[in-house]
Structures are given as C-alpha cells and as structure tokens.
Design an enzyme around this catalytic site. Structure first.
Site, PDB file in Angstrom:
ATOM      1  N   ARG A 106       0.797  -1.220   0.000  1.00  0.00           N
ATOM      2  CA  ARG A 106       0.000   0.000   0.000  1.00  0.00           C
ATOM      3  C   ARG A 106       0.834   1.277   0.000  1.00  0.00           C
ATOM      4  NH1 ARG A 106      -2.848  -3.893   2.062  1.00  0.00           N
ATOM      5  NH2 ARG A 106      -0.937  -4.317   3.166  1.00  0.00           N
ATOM      6  N   THR A 107       1.793   1.363   0.912  1.00  0.00           N
ATOM      7  CA  THR A 107       2.495   2.642   1.088  1.00  0.00           C
ATOM      8  C   THR A 107       3.286   3.027  -0.164  1.00  0.00           C
ATOM      9  OG1 THR A 107       2.632   2.147   3.439  1.00  0.00           O
ATOM     10  CG2 THR A 107       4.045   3.907   2.634  1.00  0.00           C
ATOM     11  N   ARG A 150      11.537   3.838   3.372  1.00  0.00           N
ATOM     12  CA  ARG A 150      11.128   2.803   4.341  1.00  0.00           C
ATOM     13  C   ARG A 150      12.358   1.967   4.644  1.00  0.00           C
ATOM     14  NH1 ARG A 150       5.877  -0.934   4.424  1.00  0.00           N
ATOM     15  NH2 ARG A 150       5.121   1.061   5.188  1.00  0.00           N
ATOM     16  N   LYS A 196      24.569  -5.690  -2.479  1.00  0.00           N
ATOM     17  CA  LYS A 196      26.031  -5.880  -2.531  1.00  0.00           C
ATOM     18  C   LYS A 196      26.694  -5.211  -1.328  1.00  0.00           C
ATOM     19  CE  LYS A 196      26.118  -5.674  -7.582  1.00  0.00           C
ATOM     20  NZ  LYS A 196      26.422  -4.754  -8.680  1.00  0.00           N
ATOM     21  N   HIS A 246       5.516   5.864  11.507  1.00  0.00           N
ATOM     22  CA  HIS A 246       4.919   5.810  10.169  1.00  0.00           C
ATOM     23  C   HIS A 246       3.952   7.004  10.073  1.00  0.00           C
ATOM     24  CE1 HIS A 246       3.545   4.334   6.450  1.00  0.00           C
ATOM     25  NE2 HIS A 246       3.126   3.127   6.780  1.00  0.00           N
TER      26      HIS A 246
HETATM   27  N1  ASP Z   1       1.599  -1.484   6.801  1.00  0.00           N
HETATM   28  C1  ASP Z   1       1.864  -1.015   8.131  1.00  0.00           C
HETATM   29  C2  ASP Z   1       3.339  -0.763   8.336  1.00  0.00           C
HETATM   30  O1  ASP Z   1       4.098  -0.834   7.405  1.00  0.00           O
HETATM   31  C3  ASP Z   1       1.287  -1.886   9.175  1.00  0.00           C
HETATM   32  C4  ASP Z   1       1.810  -3.292   9.223  1.00  0.00           C
HETATM   33  O2  ASP Z   1       2.726  -3.661   8.497  1.00  0.00           O
HETATM   34  O3  ASP Z   1       1.275  -4.029  10.042  1.00  0.00           O
HETATM   35  O4  ASP Z   1       3.752  -0.496   9.434  1.00  0.00           O
END
Ligand code: ASP
Length: 308
Positions: A55-56, A105, A83, A133
C-alpha cells in the site's frame, strides 16, 4: 511546514490540520475526469524501500504522479544495497541524481533521520522499523474526520501488537496532538506499560478489550508482526484471537457509530475476523484511498506548496 516529515511529533495541531484540509482538496480532484495537477512538474520523487510494502509504496507513487512529479522506484532487492552499499552511499547517489524528495522505508529506526542529514531534498518517513509511520497516522486521522466529522474528543482504542507497531506510535502522537483520547489494549507482553506511558503522558492502557469497546468511537486493530518477533509473545494464534481478536460478537459491543480500522496487511482470522473486516463499519479500503490524498497533500506542502 518543515522540510522533512520524519515523525508525527514534528506536526503541531495547526500543521496537521492544514495537511488534512489540503488532503480534502486533493480528494476532490479524484472525482474529476483529469486527476492530475501540474504542481510538481519537473520535480523528482524517489521511493527508497528497504522493506516490503504494498500500500504505502503504491500510494506514494500514485500521489507523486498525480502531482506530475517524475518518480523513481528504488527497492533494496536487486540494487547495489544487496552488494552491501551503505545507506550513506545510496543517499549520495540519490543526491547526485537531483532527488527533490526521498520517501524512505527502512528496517532500522532512525534511518530517515540519518538520511535527512545527507541529502538536500525533503525526506519522508514511510516507516522505520518499529519506530514511526507518520503518513499512516495522517491518513487514519483523515479517515476519522471524514467519517465522524472530527478527531478532537474521539475515543480511539488501539488494539494488539503495540510493541512492534510504528503505526500505533505515530497514531498515539498525532491523535494526542489533535485532541483525541487514546486507549491502548493488548496482551501485557506486547504492551509494556512503560513504553505506552513514555510515548504520551496520561495515556490509558487496558488488557481487557471487552471492557473498553462499549466506550469506543474508533477501534484500530494492529497486525500481529510475526516477522519482528524474536520471542514467543503469546501461547498460540487461537488464544490471541480469543482474547484480542475482533470478531462479530465483539464488534456488536461497539456503539452504533463506531468505526473499525486496520492499516493492512491483515491477518484475517487472527486480529480481525473476515465478517468484521468486510462489514459496513470497516474503513479499511477507504484508508487506502485516503492514503493517496494525504500523501499528495504532504508532497505538495513539502515541495511545492506554502514555504516554511
Ligand atoms: N503497513 C503497516 C506498516 O508498514 C502496518 C503493518 O505492516 O502491520 O507499518
């Protein structure tokens, strides 16, 4: 607005409200035939993902594209990161490419903060380990406001694996800033009181889900994050679901207007039963749609909108 969005704690109530208002305007655009704005034409947004995401990553990509930015997707798998290239060297590469914003991320808490010291562009934290987040918290607040008309004064119950949840941490910070009352619920192994109370003083903690549900306006279920568990935190998945899972009978303890939220991905049958996830109270799909509008607003305000 500051140059970066690293933590929900960076946002005061006025700034968070400005982001939510801007997201509302962005959402109105989704109803138009042409969904694009020229605002970020010629700007480059890099999605730098060292951890899996569905999703993100897609949401940030859609948001940047709707603002006409050029988007570069960089995933650690298949890059020089495998690497052994360090985050700093990767940052210098991005810098050389002229990235205006880096959406990052990373499995290590604090990685976005380090990155912010190495690049000239804006850094947006898309999840750093178990830490934060912030755009998830913003899209959750947006969803509450869209459905219930406000955030201030709501009682939000956050349930489950609080220990490993960056979503919970960012939500606690932002919801408190926006004037909501938060109760954290989970098994004691996944909800150490010192962690909860260190986040925001005065936060409520309960180990009895059934007791708090009748007083909730929103119940936010967290995913049990097995990939982050080095220990055994509960006897079995069945036992967890029995004590802390939201099933049909439990959902019926909620007031009529109350919402059920989950950031995804869900463990259906564990923290949330399918009949709850697919019910009219569930905002899970809306949260995903709202995520695009909120991330458009953040990119717009950091890169193209009002100066700091
Ligand atoms: N998608 C959210 C996160 O990346 C929640 C999860 O992974 O549970 O933190």
């Amino acid at each position: 607005m500051t140059r970066h969005l690293l933590s929900a704690a960076d946002l005061d109530a006025a700034t968070a409200t400005m982001i939510l208002d801007t997201a509302q305007e962005m959402a109105n655009l989704a109803g138009h035939q042409v969904k694009k704005l020229p605002t970020l034409r010629g700007r480059t947004v890099v999605n730098l993902f060292y951890e899996d995401s569905t999703r993100t990553r897609i949401s940030f990509e859609a948001a940047a594209k709707r603002l006409s930015a050029d988007v570069i997707n960089f995933s650690a798998k298949g890059s020089s990161v495998s690497k052994g290239e360090s985050l700093k060297d990767t940052a210098l590469t991005l810098q050389a490419m002229g990235a205006d914003a880096v959406v990052v991320r990373h499995p290590a808490a604090g990685a976005p903060h380090r990155l912010a010291g190495w690049v000239d562009g804006s850094v947006l934290n898309a999840g750093d380990g178990t830490h934060e987040h912030p755009t998830q918290a913003l899209l959750d607040a947006y969803t509450m406001r869209a459905r219930l008309g406000r955030v201030a004064g709501l009682h939000v119950v956050i349930v489950g694996d609080v220990l490993h949840s960056r979503v919970a941490r960012s939500n606690v910070l932002l919801l408190s800033t926006l004037g909501a009352k938060v109760t954290l619920v989970g098994p004691p192994t996944l909800l150490p009181v010192d962690i909860a109370t260190a986040l925001v003083p005065g936060i409520s903690v309960s180990y009895d889900l059934d007791a708090v549900l009748p007083d909730a306006d929103v119940v936010m279920m967290l995913r049990v994050q097995r990939e982050r568990m080095t220990d055994s935190f509960f006897p079995s998945a069945r036992e967890y679901a029995r004590r802390y899972g939201l099933d049909g009978p439990r959902m019926r303890r909620l007031p009529e207007h109350a919402l059920v939220m989950h950031p995804g991905p869900m463990n259906r049958g564990m923290e949330i039963a399918p009949e709850v996830a697919d019910s009219a109270r569930s905002t899970i799909v809306e949260q995903v749609a709202n995520g695009v509008s909120v991330r458009m607003a953040v990119l717009y305000l950091l890169l193209g909108g009002k100066p700091s």
